[in-house]
Each structure stands twice: as C-alpha cells, then as structure tokens.
Design a protein around this motif. Structure first.
Motif, mmCIF file in Angstrom:
data_model
loop_
_atom_site.group_PDB
_atom_site.id
_atom_site.type_symbol
_atom_site.label_atom_id
_atom_site.label_comp_id
_atom_site.label_asym_id
_atom_site.label_seq_id
_atom_site.Cartn_x
_atom_site.Cartn_y
_atom_site.Cartn_z
ATOM 1 N N GLY A 1 0.485 60.379 30.952
ATOM 2 C CA GLY A 1 0.730 59.710 30.081
ATOM 3 C C GLY A 1 0.788 58.007 30.426
ATOM 4 N N SER B 1 -2.265 55.167 31.362
ATOM 5 C CA SER B 1 -1.732 54.363 31.071
ATOM 6 C C SER B 1 -2.438 52.736 31.353
ATOM 7 C CB SER B 1 -0.554 54.298 30.571
ATOM 8 O OG SER B 1 -0.656 55.067 29.133
ATOM 9 N N ALA C 1 1.200 59.644 24.306
ATOM 10 C CA ALA C 1 1.778 60.463 25.127
ATOM 11 C C ALA C 1 3.322 59.722 25.128
ATOM 12 C CB ALA C 1 1.637 59.619 26.765
ATOM 13 N N THR D 1 -1.349 55.184 25.614
ATOM 14 C CA THR D 1 0.041 55.121 25.847
ATOM 15 C C THR D 1 0.632 55.564 24.946
ATOM 16 O OG1 THR D 1 -0.075 53.406 27.039
ATOM 17 C CG2 THR D 1 1.908 53.679 25.940
ATOM 18 N N ASN E 1 -6.292 64.860 26.275
ATOM 19 C CA ASN E 1 -5.056 64.868 25.333
ATOM 20 C C ASN E 1 -4.917 66.078 23.772
ATOM 21 O OD1 ASN E 1 -3.615 63.090 23.037
ATOM 22 N ND2 ASN E 1 -5.611 62.944 21.767
#
Length: 394
Positions: free
Chosen positions: A144, A148, A110, A107, A194
């Motif tokens: 994200g 998540s 992001a 989380t 990422n």
C-alpha cells in the motif's frame, strides 16, 4: 485520439449514465457509514475497547467518501462521455479529479485490509494464525505504501499530472502516463495484487469454521459475513477484468472518460462492501441481543407474601423462619393414596397434638380445592397477555 476518433453522437451505455453512477455509489456509501457508526458506538460506548482496526476503518471511510464525491463531481466534467469532445478546461479538471480518485482508492484498498488484519489479531492471540496475520499486515502495508506513493506523486511537480502544458519539464512515470505501457502495466499490476490480497485476507479467518462445538447460530453469522467477503473478492475480480479488457481506458482507443465508469463504480462498491464486512462482526452481536429483548408478547408478575404469626411470646417473625417451640420437623406420608385425607390427619408436634393440616393458610398453599378468599394466602400470580399483533415493541 484524433486518429481513432469515436462517433460524437454515440448513445451512452447504461453504466455511463448519471443516474446509474449516482444509484450505484451513493446508497452503498450511506450504508457503509451507518455500519461504521454502529461499529464505533459498540467499540466506544458498549465494550469500550477501541483499537487500531477502528482507526484504519475510519480512515478508509473518510478517503472512500472523498473519492465518491470526486466521482460524482467528475460527471459534470465529462465522466461517461468521450474525452476527445470535451473542452480543454473540462479535460484539465476531469484529470485533476481522477488524480484524487485514483490516489485515494489505492490508499484505502490497503487501509481496509490492514483494518481487517488488526481485527483478526484480536482473535488470534498466539500461534501460527497470529504470525500469518502479522506477515500479511507487513506485506500489505509495504504494498500500500509503495503504490500510494506512486499514485500521490506521479509527477514532479505533482500538478503536472493534470496541467502538463504549463509544466513541460516535469518528470512523470507510472500513473503519470510517461508512456502507455508503463501506465497500463501499473494499473493492471495493482488491480491483480489487490485481488490476490483480498482473497488472502478474507480466507484467513476460515480456520474458525474448524472450531469444535461451533454453534449453528455462530456458523450462520460467520457464513453471512464470508458471503459479503466473497462478493468483495468477486467485485475486485470483475474490476480487474474491465481494466484488462480496455487496457486501462486505452483500447481500442484512448478515452479516459468513456471506458472508466464501470471500473470506477466497481471500485466504490468494493470499498463500501469491504467496510460493511469489516464492521458487521463488531456491531451485529449487540444488535441481535437487542432484538431478542424487544420481542415481548407476555408479561408475568409474581408477588410473594409471608404470613406472620401473631404471638406476643414469640414475637413477629416469618413463619418459615420461626422454629421456636418446635421439635423435629413433621413428616407426611400417604398410606391410603387419598391426598385430602392426608391433609386432615393430626400430626404430633413437640408441644402436643395439633390440627396442623387443618390450618387454612397451609391448605390454601397445597389444596387446589381451597377457596380463593382464604386469609393469609401468600402467593399471587398475574399473567397479562398482550394481543397477538403486534408481536414486538420498541
């Protein structure tokens, strides 16, 4: 695990030791919070312009703190040691802590990128760069949100993630380790994306280097920030390498507590450095300005006094403001090159002849050879020199 049991007395690698984990995570966590605190002080107390970027960086910092605390606590439940030789209650508790660590990390990766993009929108008010930032903001937001959700809800019910024995009918997928290939693929895909988004976000403001008439001071400051950004990107690349190398802690054998310490440390450092990098452009200009104000080596006091004319008919007035009874202003020209002779020459005024340049007050203003005790002198300068050390004071 039983078929590929590791040696029980295997020495701990440096990365698996308690001191290494504490030493690599706690200092950077503290520094990141100092950076966030200074950022908020500037945004709320100095310029008074808080924004969405501040909210997102605070959320990322809170989650980062929670994840770091879980990492430190998980040391007591087997992190760094072989998973196979842990007691069942410790296994359960470690997996529970890892669930929180993994979900919060995914989380906050992001959130910190979105914070930087909101920060860029303060700079790029229009044009192509603004649309690039907005596009990245939407893409990273969706990325994200998707990952998540899979990290926070890997099983239905969620508690089956760490307590599968008591929830045999739970539906798990992805991070829930329903099968090994999906588990590895999800970890590797998230880490690769990422890294790619890190590169995109930190390269976006490089267009500022092409700005004409960029001062050397600003160039150095921007370079420093981008160096930290480059370290963040390097950290995410290194983390990707570690996850691919041991295939998300499943190669050459499954060991969820022995292989992850390097990846976990890099995860913490990545977020800490990203938070610092996002906050430095906010508070550093104010800090730099304050530093220039406290470097004081001399104090100069200048006192100016005006002479008054004691004339009852004309009243009390400043000499430079009092023009009653005067015609055109006199002009002094030196025809002999002797300035002292020029000062004593008579000047014809509207009211007649007068030794104007024999006036002691006027002489004291322009004649370097005049005495120091001339009455009515109106300019005094005092320079108080401080010792060479110390060269600054607070």
């Amino acid at each position: 695990m039983l078929l590929n049991a590791p040696p029980e007395d295997e020495p701990l690698p440096l990365s698996n030791r308690k001191g290494t984990i504490y030493g690599a995570t706690v200092p950077f966590l503290v520094i990141s919070w100092v950076a966030v605190g200074m950022r908020l002080w500037v945004r709320f107390g100095v310029i008074r312009e808080p924004g969405w970027d501040d909210l997102f960086v605070v959320l990322a910092s809170v989650l980062n703190t929670a994840a770091t605390i879980c990492v430190l606590v998980s040391i007591e439940y087997g992190l760094g040691h072989h998973f196979l030789y842990l007691e069942i209650p410790k296994m359960t508790m470690y997996i529970h802590l890892f669930y929180i660590e993994n979900a919060t990390y995914i989380t906050q990766t992001a959130l910190i990128k979105m914070s930087l993009l909101f920060q860029y929108l303060r700079i790029f008010k229009a044009g192509t760069m603004r649309w690039i930032c907005l596009s990245l903001l939407v893409i990273i937001g969706l990325w994200g949100l998707t990952y998540s959700f899979m990290a926070w809800f890997p099983c239905f019910p969620v508690k089956a993630y760490w307590d599968r024995l008591n929830n045999p009918n739970a539906k798990c997928y992805g991070f829930g380790f329903s099968n090994q290939d999906d588990f590895i693929g999800l970890f590797e895909s998230h880490t690769a994306l990422n890294m790619a988004f890190d590169v995109a976000v930190f390269l976006t403001p490089t267009v500022l280097f092409s700005k004409p008439n960029l001062r050397k001071k600003n160039l150095v400051a921007m370079s420093g920030i981008f160096i930290i950004g480059a370290v963040v990107v390097f950290t995410s690349i290194w983390r990707l390498y570690t996850i691919v190398a041991n295939r998300a802690a499943t190669h050459p054998y499954i060991d969820f507590t022995w292989f992850p310490p390097v990846s976990i440390i890099l995860s913490c450092l990545e977020i800490d450095l990203a938070i610092i990098c996002a906050s430095m452009p906010i508070f550093w200009p104010v800090i730099e300005k304050s530093l220039t104000a406290i470097f004081v080596t001399r104090e100069v006091h200048i006192t100016a006094e005006h002479r008054r004319i004691d004339d009852d008919d004309r009243g009390l007035a400043y000499e430079l403001e009092h023009n009653a009874g005067l015609g055109r202003q006199p002009s002094v020209k030196s025809d002999s090159g002797n300035s002292r002779e020029s000062l004593t020459r008579q000047v014809t005024l509207a009211g007649g002849f007068e030794d104007h340049y024999k006036d002691q007050y006027v002489l004291a203003q322009v004649d370097p050879l005049a005495g120091d005790n001339v009455p009515g002198v109106g300019v005094e300068t005092n320079v108080d020199s401080r010792p060479n050390k110390p060269k600054w004071r607070i």
